[in-house]
Motif scaffolding. Structure first.
Motif, mmCIF file in Angstrom:
data_model
loop_
_atom_site.group_PDB
_atom_site.id
_atom_site.type_symbol
_atom_site.label_atom_id
_atom_site.label_comp_id
_atom_site.label_asym_id
_atom_site.label_seq_id
_atom_site.Cartn_x
_atom_site.Cartn_y
_atom_site.Cartn_z
ATOM 1 N N UNK A 41 0.824 -1.209 0.000
ATOM 2 C CA UNK A 41 0.000 0.000 0.000
ATOM 3 C C UNK A 41 0.857 1.256 0.000
ATOM 4 N N UNK A 42 1.949 1.238 0.747
ATOM 5 C CA UNK A 42 2.859 2.387 0.762
ATOM 6 C C UNK A 42 3.452 2.598 -0.634
ATOM 7 N N UNK A 43 3.877 1.529 -1.270
ATOM 8 C CA UNK A 43 4.423 1.626 -2.630
ATOM 9 C C UNK A 43 3.379 2.190 -3.586
ATOM 10 N N UNK A 44 2.152 1.711 -3.484
ATOM 11 C CA UNK A 44 1.084 2.163 -4.376
ATOM 12 C C UNK A 44 0.753 3.638 -4.155
ATOM 13 N N UNK A 45 0.687 4.063 -2.905
ATOM 14 C CA UNK A 45 0.377 5.463 -2.618
ATOM 15 C C UNK A 45 1.483 6.375 -3.138
ATOM 16 N N UNK A 46 2.720 5.999 -2.920
ATOM 17 C CA UNK A 46 3.841 6.794 -3.430
ATOM 18 C C UNK A 46 3.787 6.864 -4.958
ATOM 19 N N UNK A 47 3.497 5.758 -5.593
ATOM 20 C CA UNK A 47 3.412 5.738 -7.056
ATOM 21 C C UNK A 47 2.275 6.620 -7.560
ATOM 22 N N UNK A 48 1.141 6.616 -6.859
ATOM 23 C CA UNK A 48 0.025 7.484 -7.262
ATOM 24 C C UNK A 48 0.380 8.963 -7.099
ATOM 25 N N UNK A 49 1.078 9.283 -6.033
ATOM 26 C CA UNK A 49 1.496 10.674 -5.824
ATOM 27 C C UNK A 49 2.473 11.100 -6.920
ATOM 28 N N UNK A 50 3.459 10.268 -7.202
ATOM 29 C CA UNK A 50 4.425 10.598 -8.249
ATOM 30 C C UNK A 50 3.760 10.637 -9.623
ATOM 31 N N UNK A 51 2.849 9.716 -9.886
ATOM 32 C CA UNK A 51 2.125 9.722 -11.153
ATOM 33 C C UNK A 51 1.297 10.978 -11.331
ATOM 34 N N UNK A 52 0.706 11.446 -10.234
ATOM 35 C CA UNK A 52 -0.059 12.694 -10.284
ATOM 36 C C UNK A 52 0.854 13.863 -10.622
#
Length: 67
Positions: A41-52
């Protein structure tokens, strides 16, 4: 265009990944989240923030006037 496409791809890929991880039997032990779930979940949240951020940069670059 690449940056904008990357940002959109992030929002296509990661929610599906989060759903699959959430449903995994390795994610829960006795009703509590496992380290497997928390880390992913931490990896996914970081990826969503960076993708944004990347998507916003791509959008701003497309909207910028040509100089």
């Amino acid at each position: 265009m690449f940056l904008l496409a990357f940002g959109l791809w992030t929002y296509f890929l990661w929610p599906t990944f989060i759903y699959n991880i959430w449903q995994s039997e390795r994610s829960w032990a006795a009703g509590s989240p496992t380290a497997y779930l928390v880390v992913h979940l931490v990896i996914a949240v970081i990826s969503l923030v960076l993708g944004t951020a990347i998507g916003v940069l791509g959008y701003r670059a497309l909207r910028a006037p040509n100089r």
